[in-house]
Design an enzyme around this catalytic site. Structure first.
Site, PDB file in Angstrom:
ATOM      1  N   TYR A  36       0.893  -0.691   0.459  1.00 59.80           N
ATOM      2  CA  TYR A  36       0.037   0.360  -0.117  1.00 59.80           C
ATOM      3  C   TYR A  36       1.079   1.095   0.181  1.00 59.80           C
ATOM      4  O   TYR A  36       1.851   1.501   0.852  1.00 59.80           O
ATOM      5  CB  TYR A  36      -0.628  -0.390   1.636  1.00 59.80           C
ATOM      6  CG  TYR A  36      -1.770   0.788   1.216  1.00 59.80           C
ATOM      7  CD1 TYR A  36      -2.580   0.899  -0.244  1.00 59.80           C
ATOM      8  CD2 TYR A  36      -2.163   1.794   3.048  1.00 59.80           C
ATOM      9  CE1 TYR A  36      -3.784   2.305   0.700  1.00 59.80           C
ATOM     10  CE2 TYR A  36      -3.215   2.778   3.013  1.00 59.80           C
ATOM     11  CZ  TYR A  36      -3.528   2.713   1.722  1.00 59.80           C
ATOM     12  OH  TYR A  36      -4.838   4.135   1.891  1.00 59.80           O
ATOM     13  N   TYR A 190     -12.497  -4.521   6.244  1.00 59.74           N
ATOM     14  CA  TYR A 190     -11.204  -4.098   7.146  1.00 59.74           C
ATOM     15  C   TYR A 190     -11.419  -2.938   8.184  1.00 59.74           C
ATOM     16  O   TYR A 190     -10.927  -3.080   9.135  1.00 59.74           O
ATOM     17  CB  TYR A 190     -10.405  -3.808   6.179  1.00 59.74           C
ATOM     18  CG  TYR A 190      -8.675  -3.110   6.275  1.00 59.74           C
ATOM     19  CD1 TYR A 190      -8.118  -3.706   7.044  1.00 59.74           C
ATOM     20  CD2 TYR A 190      -8.521  -2.054   7.360  1.00 59.74           C
ATOM     21  CE1 TYR A 190      -6.728  -4.188   7.365  1.00 59.74           C
ATOM     22  CE2 TYR A 190      -7.551  -1.643   7.524  1.00 59.74           C
ATOM     23  CZ  TYR A 190      -6.435  -2.266   7.923  1.00 59.74           C
ATOM     24  OH  TYR A 190      -5.292  -1.883   8.391  1.00 59.74           O
ATOM     25  N   HIS A 191     -11.658  -1.697   7.510  1.00 59.70           N
ATOM     26  CA  HIS A 191     -11.616  -0.833   8.827  1.00 59.70           C
ATOM     27  C   HIS A 191     -13.631  -0.644   9.593  1.00 59.70           C
ATOM     28  O   HIS A 191     -13.115  -0.031  11.043  1.00 59.70           O
ATOM     29  CB  HIS A 191     -12.306   0.132   7.738  1.00 59.70           C
ATOM     30  CG  HIS A 191     -11.017   1.180   7.494  1.00 59.70           C
ATOM     31  ND1 HIS A 191     -11.463   0.587   6.027  1.00 59.70           N
ATOM     32  CD2 HIS A 191      -9.871   1.390   7.054  1.00 59.70           C
ATOM     33  CE1 HIS A 191     -10.422   1.342   5.173  1.00 59.70           C
ATOM     34  NE2 HIS A 191      -9.809   1.959   6.378  1.00 59.70           N
ATOM     35  N   LYS A 558     -12.099  16.726  16.583  1.00 58.71           N
ATOM     36  CA  LYS A 558     -10.598  16.324  15.190  1.00 58.71           C
ATOM     37  C   LYS A 558     -10.812  17.716  14.293  1.00 58.71           C
ATOM     38  O   LYS A 558     -11.802  17.336  13.922  1.00 58.71           O
ATOM     39  CB  LYS A 558     -11.196  15.110  14.634  1.00 58.71           C
ATOM     40  CG  LYS A 558     -11.050  13.236  15.566  1.00 58.71           C
ATOM     41  CD  LYS A 558     -11.508  12.588  15.585  1.00 58.71           C
ATOM     42  CE  LYS A 558     -10.467  12.189  13.850  1.00 58.71           C
ATOM     43  NZ  LYS A 558      -9.253  11.611  14.573  1.00 58.71           N
ATOM     44  N   ASP A 562      -9.011  14.238   8.943  1.00 54.18           N
ATOM     45  CA  ASP A 562      -8.753  12.779   9.002  1.00 54.18           C
ATOM     46  C   ASP A 562     -10.208  11.840  10.039  1.00 54.18           C
ATOM     47  O   ASP A 562     -10.288  13.064  11.037  1.00 54.18           O
ATOM     48  CB  ASP A 562      -7.609  12.578  10.657  1.00 54.18           C
ATOM     49  CG  ASP A 562      -7.381  11.347  11.580  1.00 54.18           C
ATOM     50  OD1 ASP A 562      -8.036  10.235  10.626  1.00 54.18           O
ATOM     51  OD2 ASP A 562      -7.504  12.020  12.542  1.00 54.18           O
ATOM     52  N   HIS A 564     -10.191   8.946  11.464  1.00 54.41           N
ATOM     53  CA  HIS A 564     -10.347   8.166  12.063  1.00 54.41           C
ATOM     54  C   HIS A 564     -10.716   7.793  13.591  1.00 54.41           C
ATOM     55  O   HIS A 564      -9.745   8.830  13.724  1.00 54.41           O
ATOM     56  CB  HIS A 564      -8.757   7.458  11.502  1.00 54.41           C
ATOM     57  CG  HIS A 564      -9.040   6.670  10.623  1.00 54.41           C
ATOM     58  ND1 HIS A 564      -7.693   6.820   9.775  1.00 54.41           N
ATOM     59  CD2 HIS A 564      -8.989   4.598  10.373  1.00 54.41           C
ATOM     60  CE1 HIS A 564      -8.255   6.156   8.807  1.00 54.41           C
ATOM     61  NE2 HIS A 564      -8.201   4.545   9.357  1.00 54.41           N
TER      62      HIS A 564
END
Length: 685
Positions: A36, A190-191, A558, A562, A564
């Protein structure tokens, strides 16, 4: 006698002997091997691609930076500090040309981790391929294009769920007719795992998303019923593999079994090849540790085994993180190490010489059935709610993930889940791998952002302005209709529209969306941590009383792009459980918005979460804003992936505390936040 099979030397005499013992008559081909990659600029990333391909990598996996993922150009206010950090910036056709310069796209297999702007990046790719002389029907690769999980985990969504799913549908329908070897959607669990999903939730939630996509494509009428099998054939998945590799292997077998069942019963697809469960994988990056990072190599290998050991559910493509991803951006050598791990398993071991190793295992069958049963119940529950989109909008999925992650964090804190080097076996010798300090990771030069902003302005100035205006007008008009948006998007790409302009035009029609935060998913603690939590609650109550505020108020912010938000949400949940009143407005806020909220809500503490590496730009901007607003007294703490040298800079700038991934005990962090408030207000203890 020796022969070479797929690049590996094999003793054919031994091979014949072992056929009778169940060995395959021919060694299987290895999976597609990727790393990646993407950072700084298109030219720097192109050089990295070429080096990786020369080292034996067999596919490309493109990481895009956050402005590209969220539809902003490098000179936009929200892009400040984010350009080229977690991936490569691609602002227009010129960047895409540079990114793949010298790489024949007709022969490549390219995976692009892109979601909200997937249609746009695919259009740029198709036009770039045309300029190389490659017809669209020769292109092979994947656009992730799973927007549902963006509302739940990564936060790179732009538009509301309905319009977002329409973009996905249009991309699927167009590729089936024009780019038949392309995977237009990569349903991404995945996340979900990183956001807290159990194996059952990961399978159930991901399949609910797949059903939402397939139902929408079917109901759109854009694909004839007789060709729906072609749609199913091009749906792929992207999964996460954690360190519990036996459970992960069973999870993948469960995924394959349920996918076959759904495709056959719900959509009537009878071709077994069309029903195959096709997936790629990256092993668990967030499971890698900052402490004793050399242990990450063992974790990566074990996680890779979970998706390669079972031949009947083996990954079609694998990309591995680097040992130092918990520290920062990996260097080319670090990526090479990860590639070599794959090559050793594929070419030196005998894994690919045997049929499925677990066929007939009672243990494995029972574990698979357990996951299948649970995931089927979860899928039915979501469908009863109205499907994946409805479950996003009501907050059910997000709350479930926040609750599961809170339980996982609790197990880590109380030691029932062991993480070597973090909550057990913490004694260590100095690591020679990190002895170089900041040189142990790739650094992105801040000048990259300045250069990108200048370059995109020069690109805009050099275009045919009338052609750009006409293309954007067509895009807006067709977005307000039911037309497939891919042709208009390709026209935009050809005439030089930028990423920010394409997304901006659709924002005008579709609007933007702020997803539910899921903070209602917090869980009560028990055991030893409950004793500490009671102590912290008493400190919170006492401090609020001494300040005469009624309750202590914490703003969790935040800044930047970003998305996440897992860590921020877990801090918010635990702080609320400790008695704080928590102000959390979600992701993607400008420093000015965070400052305004802090002043308006009259908070006692500001906590900033930054995982993209943009902390040296975002945090000082918030500090400067607070000073300008007359609140220089308001303490600010920071959490994120922050190298030691940057911690020193942030503290010197006025940050009260910096928490990094090694600070995993949430209640202890909340206790320290109380201390920060007391110190800022001149209170003892």
């Amino acid at each position: 006698m020796d022969e070479r099979i797929d690049g590996a030397q094999v003793d054919t005499g031994r091979l014949s002997e072992r056929d009778r013992a169940g060995r395959l008559p021919e060694r299987d081909r290895p999976w597609v091997m990727r790393t990646y990659a993407g950072h700084s600029s298109a030219s720097a990333t192109n050089a990295l691609f070429r080096r990786n391909l020369a080292k034996g990598q067999t596919g490309l996996s493109v990481a895009f930076d956050l402005p590209t993922q969220t539809g902003y150009d490098p000179d936009h206010e929200l892009a400040a500090g984010e350009v080229g950090r977690v991936g490569v910036p691609v602002s227009h056709l010129g960047d895409m040309r540079t990114l793949f310069d010298g790489i024949p796209l007709a022969e490549a297999n390219t995976s692009m981790t892109i979601n909200a702007t997937a249609m746009w990046l695919l259009a740029l790719y198709v036009v770039t391929a045309e300029e190389q002389g490659a017809a669209a029907d020769r292109l092979a690769g994947t656009t992730q294009n799973d927007i549902v999980k963006e509302y739940l985990s990564r936060g790179t969504h732009i538009f509301p769920p309905g319009p977002s799913l329409r973009l996905t549908t249009d991309t699927v329908a167009w590729t089936v007719g024009n780019v038949p070897r392309w995977n237009p959607v990569n349903i991404c669990s995945y996340h979900l795992q990183e956001a807290g999903a159990t194996p059952v939730q990961e399978v159930g939630f991901a399949l609910a998303t797949a059903v939402a996509v397939l139902d929408t494509v079917r109901d759109s009428g854009q694909v004839p019923a007789g060709r729906f099998g072609d749609v199913v054939r091009r749906i792929s998945f992207f999964v996460n593999a954690g360190v519990r590799f036996v459970e992960e292997m069973a999870k993948m077998r469960a995924f394959a079994a349920l996918w076959d069942e759904i495709v056959q019963t719900r959509y009537g697809v009878t071709d077994p090849m069309a029903r195959r469960f096709r997936y790629g994988v990256q092993v668990n990056s967030l499971g890698l540790t900052e402490a004793q990072p050399e242990n990450n190599v063992a974790r990566i290998v074990l996680e890779m085994l979970g998706v390669t050991l079972s031949r009947d559910a083996r990954a079609r493509a694998v990309q591995l993180p680097a040992w130092n991803e918990a520290l920062g951006l990996p260097r080319p050598w670090d990526q090479q190490w990860s590639l070599r791990l794959q090559q050793v398993l594929a070419y030196e071991s005998d894994l690919l010489e045997y049929p499925d190793l677990f066929e007939g295992s009672h243990v494995v069958s029972a574990l698979v059935e357990e996951i299948v049963s649970g995931a089927r119940r979860e899928l039915d529950r979501i469908l009863d709610l109205g499907g994946a989109v409805a479950a996003v909008e009501t907050g059910y999925l997000k709350s479930a993930l926040v609750a599961s992650l809170a339980k996982r964090r609790q197990r880590m804190e109380d030691g029932s889940d062991v993480v070597v080097g973090v909550n057990r076996f913490v004694e260590t010798e100095p690591s020679p791998l990190t002895a170089a300090g900041a040189e142990a990771v790739q650094r992105v030069d801040p000048a990259v952002e300045v250069a990108a902003a200048v370059a995109v302005r020069e690109w805009r100035a050099g275009r045919d302005a009338e052609a750009v205006a006409a293309a954007l007008t067509r895009l807006r008009t067709e977005a307000a209709s039911t037309a497939n948006l891919m042709p208009a998007t390709i026209e935009c790409a050809r005439v030089g529209v930028t990423t920010g302009e394409w997304a901006g035009a659709l924002r005008e029609v579709f609007g933007e969306y702020r997803a539910p935060t899921g903070l209602a998913g917090g869980v009560a603690l028990g055991g030893g941590d409950e004793m500490l939590l009671r102590s912290v609650r008493e400190r919170v109550r006492r401090t609020a009383g001494e300040l005469g505020t009624g309750r202590l108020r914490l703003l969790v912010g935040k800044p930047g792009l970003d998305g996440h938000s897992n860590g921020a949400e877990q801090i918010a949940v635990r702080a609320r459980d400790a008695g704080f009143e928590v102000v959390y407005q979600g992701i993607r806020l400008t420093p000015a918005q965070i400052v305004a909220a802090a002043v308006e809500e009259d908070v006692d503490l500001v906590g900033l979460s930054v995982l993209s590496g943009s902390h040296l730009a975002a945090v000082p901007a918030v500090l400067d804003g607070l000073r300008a607003a007359g609140r220089a007294d308001l303490p600010v703490v920071v959490g994120g992936i922050v190298p030691a040298s940057d911690v020193t800079q942030l503290r010197a700038a006025g940050v009260a505390r910096v928490f990094t991934p090694k600070d995993f005990a949430l209640t202890e962090i909340i206790d320290e936040l109380v201390t920060v408030v007391r110190e800022a207000n001149g209170l003892d203890g």
